[in-house]
Structure formats: structure tokens, C-alpha cells
Motif scaffolding. Structure first.
Motif, PDB file in Angstrom:
ATOM      1  N   ARG A 182      13.494  -4.044  15.851  1.00  0.00           N
ATOM      2  CA  ARG A 182      13.595  -3.899  14.400  1.00  0.00           C
ATOM      3  C   ARG A 182      12.931  -2.606  13.932  1.00  0.00           C
ATOM      4  O   ARG A 182      13.432  -1.908  13.047  1.00  0.00           O
ATOM      5  CB  ARG A 182      12.948  -5.095  13.700  1.00  0.00           C
ATOM      6  N   ILE A 183      11.797  -2.273  14.546  1.00  0.00           N
ATOM      7  CA  ILE A 183      11.113  -1.033  14.195  1.00  0.00           C
ATOM      8  C   ILE A 183      11.995   0.172  14.521  1.00  0.00           C
ATOM      9  O   ILE A 183      12.143   1.096  13.716  1.00  0.00           O
ATOM     10  CB  ILE A 183       9.770  -0.920  14.945  1.00  0.00           C
ATOM     11  N   ILE A 184      12.602   0.149  15.716  1.00  0.00           N
ATOM     12  CA  ILE A 184      13.461   1.262  16.122  1.00  0.00           C
ATOM     13  C   ILE A 184      14.666   1.377  15.186  1.00  0.00           C
ATOM     14  O   ILE A 184      15.079   2.476  14.809  1.00  0.00           O
ATOM     15  CB  ILE A 184      13.912   1.085  17.581  1.00  0.00           C
ATOM     16  N   PHE A 244       5.843   6.969  20.312  1.00  0.00           N
ATOM     17  CA  PHE A 244       6.458   5.664  20.121  1.00  0.00           C
ATOM     18  C   PHE A 244       7.696   5.508  20.997  1.00  0.00           C
ATOM     19  O   PHE A 244       7.960   4.426  21.528  1.00  0.00           O
ATOM     20  CB  PHE A 244       6.835   5.458  18.650  1.00  0.00           C
ATOM     21  N   ALA A 245       8.457   6.592  21.170  1.00  0.00           N
ATOM     22  CA  ALA A 245       9.622   6.551  22.050  1.00  0.00           C
ATOM     23  C   ALA A 245       9.195   6.291  23.494  1.00  0.00           C
ATOM     24  O   ALA A 245       9.815   5.487  24.208  1.00  0.00           O
ATOM     25  CB  ALA A 245      10.402   7.858  21.949  1.00  0.00           C
ATOM     26  N   VAL A 246       8.117   6.963  23.926  1.00  0.00           N
ATOM     27  CA  VAL A 246       7.597   6.733  25.277  1.00  0.00           C
ATOM     28  C   VAL A 246       7.134   5.284  25.410  1.00  0.00           C
ATOM     29  O   VAL A 246       7.391   4.625  26.429  1.00  0.00           O
ATOM     30  CB  VAL A 246       6.433   7.696  25.587  1.00  0.00           C
ATOM     31  N   PHE A 247       6.451   4.790  24.377  1.00  0.00           N
ATOM     32  CA  PHE A 247       6.010   3.394  24.385  1.00  0.00           C
ATOM     33  C   PHE A 247       7.183   2.446  24.578  1.00  0.00           C
ATOM     34  O   PHE A 247       7.118   1.501  25.372  1.00  0.00           O
ATOM     35  CB  PHE A 247       5.293   3.079  23.070  1.00  0.00           C
ATOM     36  N   GLY A 248       8.288   2.692  23.860  1.00  0.00           N
ATOM     37  CA  GLY A 248       9.451   1.818  23.975  1.00  0.00           C
ATOM     38  C   GLY A 248      10.020   1.805  25.378  1.00  0.00           C
ATOM     39  O   GLY A 248      10.388   0.739  25.900  1.00  0.00           O
ATOM     40  N   THR A 254      15.574   5.299   8.576  1.00  0.00           N
ATOM     41  CA  THR A 254      14.699   6.064   7.685  1.00  0.00           C
ATOM     42  C   THR A 254      14.190   7.343   8.313  1.00  0.00           C
ATOM     43  O   THR A 254      13.528   8.141   7.644  1.00  0.00           O
ATOM     44  CB  THR A 254      13.488   5.211   7.273  1.00  0.00           C
ATOM     45  N   LYS A 255      14.458   7.523   9.639  1.00  0.00           N
ATOM     46  CA  LYS A 255      13.964   8.687  10.375  1.00  0.00           C
ATOM     47  C   LYS A 255      12.446   8.761  10.355  1.00  0.00           C
ATOM     48  O   LYS A 255      11.847   9.820  10.339  1.00  0.00           O
ATOM     49  CB  LYS A 255      14.560   9.985   9.816  1.00  0.00           C
ATOM     50  N   GLU A 256      11.803   7.576  10.344  1.00  0.00           N
ATOM     51  CA  GLU A 256      10.337   7.526  10.390  1.00  0.00           C
ATOM     52  C   GLU A 256       9.926   6.254  11.092  1.00  0.00           C
ATOM     53  O   GLU A 256      10.501   5.199  10.865  1.00  0.00           O
ATOM     54  CB  GLU A 256       9.765   7.535   8.982  1.00  0.00           C
ATOM     55  N   VAL A 257       8.930   6.354  11.968  1.00  0.00           N
ATOM     56  CA  VAL A 257       8.414   5.175  12.639  1.00  0.00           C
ATOM     57  C   VAL A 257       7.859   4.220  11.604  1.00  0.00           C
ATOM     58  O   VAL A 257       7.076   4.601  10.748  1.00  0.00           O
ATOM     59  CB  VAL A 257       7.305   5.538  13.642  1.00  0.00           C
ATOM     60  N   THR A 258       8.265   2.966  11.672  1.00  0.00           N
ATOM     61  CA  THR A 258       7.806   1.976  10.707  1.00  0.00           C
ATOM     62  C   THR A 258       7.221   0.779  11.416  1.00  0.00           C
ATOM     63  O   THR A 258       7.377   0.606  12.605  1.00  0.00           O
ATOM     64  CB  THR A 258       8.972   1.512   9.815  1.00  0.00           C
TER      65      THR A 258
END
Length: 373
Positions: A326-328, A266-270, A334-338
């Protein structure tokens, strides 16, 4: 006679083509040059059916076994028993308030815990299973990654791939190679397949934004095809395809409970999203069509249509960037991808540790679906 007049009006050179360009300039003649023809746009309609069939086969024969291997449940949710008082209340509000629960207790002789459990079961009936989410994400990952690799292979040696001004130099004498032809046809067919499959897929909060995105993309590709602005069209496609498979891979990792891998993907996606949608797209595509095209190609009504569609895509990029932000932010908290677009399946157990559905609402933040093209 009327049909002939309508046909002439629709294909008016004044609307579709820049100054000093006619349809005869885009006719295929002996000479080694091949130009796109409007009749080719019927091909993606047939291909869309094939793409949809391939998708269903892929989900059933490849994605589902992979999901089962990693322990994803494929069972149907429990069916809530029919209780008229609860059914009527559910039609009004899916998450009952404390006052509603107390009223239902009197009507049904059920306890608060039993009522909340019934509402959770009812809500789960309307939600797609984890397996369905996984197979959908797997198919999109497979297609986006495959078409991106194919697109790069086709465009790698093309002069406009590295220099967008070459999208306009020499117009309209732009030869259409076989590789670019099928790249366009497959891409348009995929978006056509999404147009009708979207109504059968997992419903997301940005359903209509995605529908508008598909419509704008198809119109943009069709217009660019008819006017032989295929070069800039291929760049738009390649930039879009570069990011999507990263998000689908992150979702797949989420569903098989590889949370750390999900966070990395997800970080790479961002990062890739920011580079492609907020840097390359506006600076290489939109800027080129706004400032490079008309001095070389000239003006025409279709020019403004093309740019309006390109700019509308950029506005959608900004909207989805806000949603990603907002997801980030939720991930940092929460320390979890949402995911803010869809809801996860709620746990139905005899032990109820929440009241009034507040715990249920918190479950809507898990990543199960994506912010996509």
C-alpha cells in the motif's frame, strides 16, 4: 509437593524434547561441549534494562544532536486553550464535521477558521515531535545494523549458516559457542525491552500486531533455547535483522528532508524485505523445520509449538507485505514515500486553506514510523 509436581509437569520431557532425547542429554559435562540451560533466560531480563538505558543515552547524547544539526525542531507543540465546548466535542470526534463546526460557532462565538485551528492544535498535542521520531528511528537503525553485523560475523563460519539441514544433523549434541550465546542473549533482551518501551514509544496503527510479534519472537527464542534448537533460531534472527535497518535509515532520511535518499533506501528495503521475509524465511527456515527436522530429530509436542510460532511470524510477514504494498502504491501515485501507520504533525497557521479537516487527513500519509519486525 504441589510445586514440585507443577515443576515436573512444566518441564516434562514428553512435551519439550523429541523422542529418545532427555534432559540429561543436554546437561553440561566435561568434554568440550556446552549446551544452553533454561536458567540462562533470566539474563536477558537484566540485559533488557541495560539495553533500555543504552537506548535512552544514545537518543539523548548522539541522535538528538544529529537531529539538531540537520535542523529538526525539538520544541513542544502549542497548547490549545481550554474551551469546554470544544474540549467536549474533541472527546467525541477529533476531526469535526461541518455540522459540528457550525454548532460550535454558535456556542463559542468563534469563526470556523478559529475552530479548525484549535482542533489542529489539540491533535498536535497528542502527537510525538519530529525529534522524538528521529531519535527512535536512529536508535533502531543503530541496534539493527550493529546486531546484524555481529550476527553475520558469529555465524559466517558455521555449517548451518549456508545449509539449514545442518540445524538438525547431530542433534542434540550441538555445542553453544560464546559468540552464539551472547548473540541470543542480546537479541532476547532487545525484544524484552521492546515489550515495555512500546507503550512509551510513538503509537502506531499496528501496535497490537507488533506486540504479538514481540511475544511470538520471545516465545520462539525461549523454546528454541531450552530445547537447544539454537541453530535454527540464529538463522531466524539473522534473516529478520537483515532488513530492518534499511527502513530505519529511510525514515531518518525522511526526517532530515533528504527525500531522494529516503526513496532510494525505501526501495532497497522493499527488495531486501521480499528476499528475506518472503523467500529465505519460508524456504530456508519454515520448510526446513517442517520437512527436514522430524526425520532426523523425531516428533514431540514442542515440535508443533515451534512450527506454529514460525508460521505465525510468516503470517505477520504477509500482513506487513500488504501494508508495504500500500505504501509503494501511494508512492507511485504521489511520488513520495508515505506511511499508513501514523500521522505527521499538522501545520497550525492563521491561514486556513482546508475545510472540515479534509486537508488534515491527507497529512496522515507521511512516513514517520515504520513497518518493522
Amino acid at each position: 509437593m504441589a510445586l514440585s509436581s507443577a515443576y515436573d509437569i512444566f518441564w516434562s520431557e514428553w512435551f519439550w524434547l523429541p523422542e529418545n532425547v532427555t534432559w540429561k542429554d543436554l546437561e553440561n559435562k566435561d568434554g568440550g561441549l556446552y549446551y544452553p540451560q533454561a536458567v540462562h533466560l533470566f539474563i536477558p531480563l537484566v540485559l533488557a534494562v541495560i539495553v533500555f538505558a543504552v537506548r535512552k543515552s544514545f537518543e539523548s547524547l548522539i541522535a538528538r544532536p544529529i537531529g539538531l544539526y540537520f535542523g529538526i525542531k525539538d520544541g513542544k507543540p502549542k497548547i490549545a486553550p481550554q474551551i469546554s465546548a470544544l474540549d467536549n466535542s474533541y472527546k467525541i470526534k477529533k476531526f469535526p464535521t461541518e455540522e459540528t463546526i457550525k454548532a460550535l460557532e454558535k456556542q463559542t462565538d468563534m469563526t470556523e477558521r478559529q475552530i479548525q485551528r484549535w482542533f489542529r492544535m489539540k491533535r498536535n498535542q497528542e502527537r510525538p515531535s519530529q525529534m522524538k521520531r528521529f531519535t527512535e528511528a536512529s536508535w533502531r537503525f543503530f541496534f539493527y545494523f550493529s546486531i546484524f553485523v555481529y550476527g553475520v560475523a558469529v555465524l559466517w563460519d558455521k555449517p548451518w549458516f549456508s545449509d539449514s539441514i545442518q540445524c538438525w544433523v547431530g542433534y542434540p549434541k550441538h555445542h553453544l559457542s560464546t559468540g552464539v550465546f551472547w548473540y541470543y542473549m542480546i537479541e532476547i533482551s532487545f525484544y524484552w525491552s521492546l515489550m515495555f518501551s512500546q507503550f512509551m514509544d510513538v503509537k502506531r496503527k499496528d501496535f497490537w500486531e507488533m506486540f504479538a510479534h514481540h511475544c511470538a519472537t520471545i516465545l520462539l527464542l525461549a523454546f528454541s533455547w531450552c530445547g537447544n534448537f539454537v541453530r535454527v533460531g540464529t538463522l531466524v534472527l539473522c534473516i529478520h535483522d537483515a532488513v530492518d535497518y534499511w527502513l530505519e535509515a529511510a525514515k531518518m532520511a525522511k526526517y532530515i528532508k533528504f527525500q531522494r535518499l529516503c526513496d532510494v533506501l525505501f526501495a532497497v528495503f522493499g527488495v531486501v524485505w521480499f528476499i528475506t521475509r518472503l523467500v529465505l524465511y519460508p524456504t530456508k527456515i519454515v520448510y526446513s523445520t517442517l520437512f527436514y527436522a522430524h526425520p532426523i530429530v523425531g516428533w514431540g509436542p514442542a515440535y508443533f509449538v515451534y512450527n506454529s510460532l514460525l508460521i505465525s511470524l510468516q503470517f505477520l510477514h504477509l500482513l506487513w507485505t500488504y501494508m508495504i504494498g500500500r505504501i509503494i502504491w501511494l508512492q507511485v501515485k504521489t511520488k513520495e514515500v508515505t506511511d499508513i501507520r501514523s500521522s505527521d504533525e499538522e501545520e497550525v497557521s492563521e491561514e486556513d486553506t482546508t475545510r472540515n479537516g479534509s486537508g488534515d487527513h491527507s497529512l496522515t500519509n507521511h512516513v514517520n514510523n515504520s513497518i518493522t519486525k
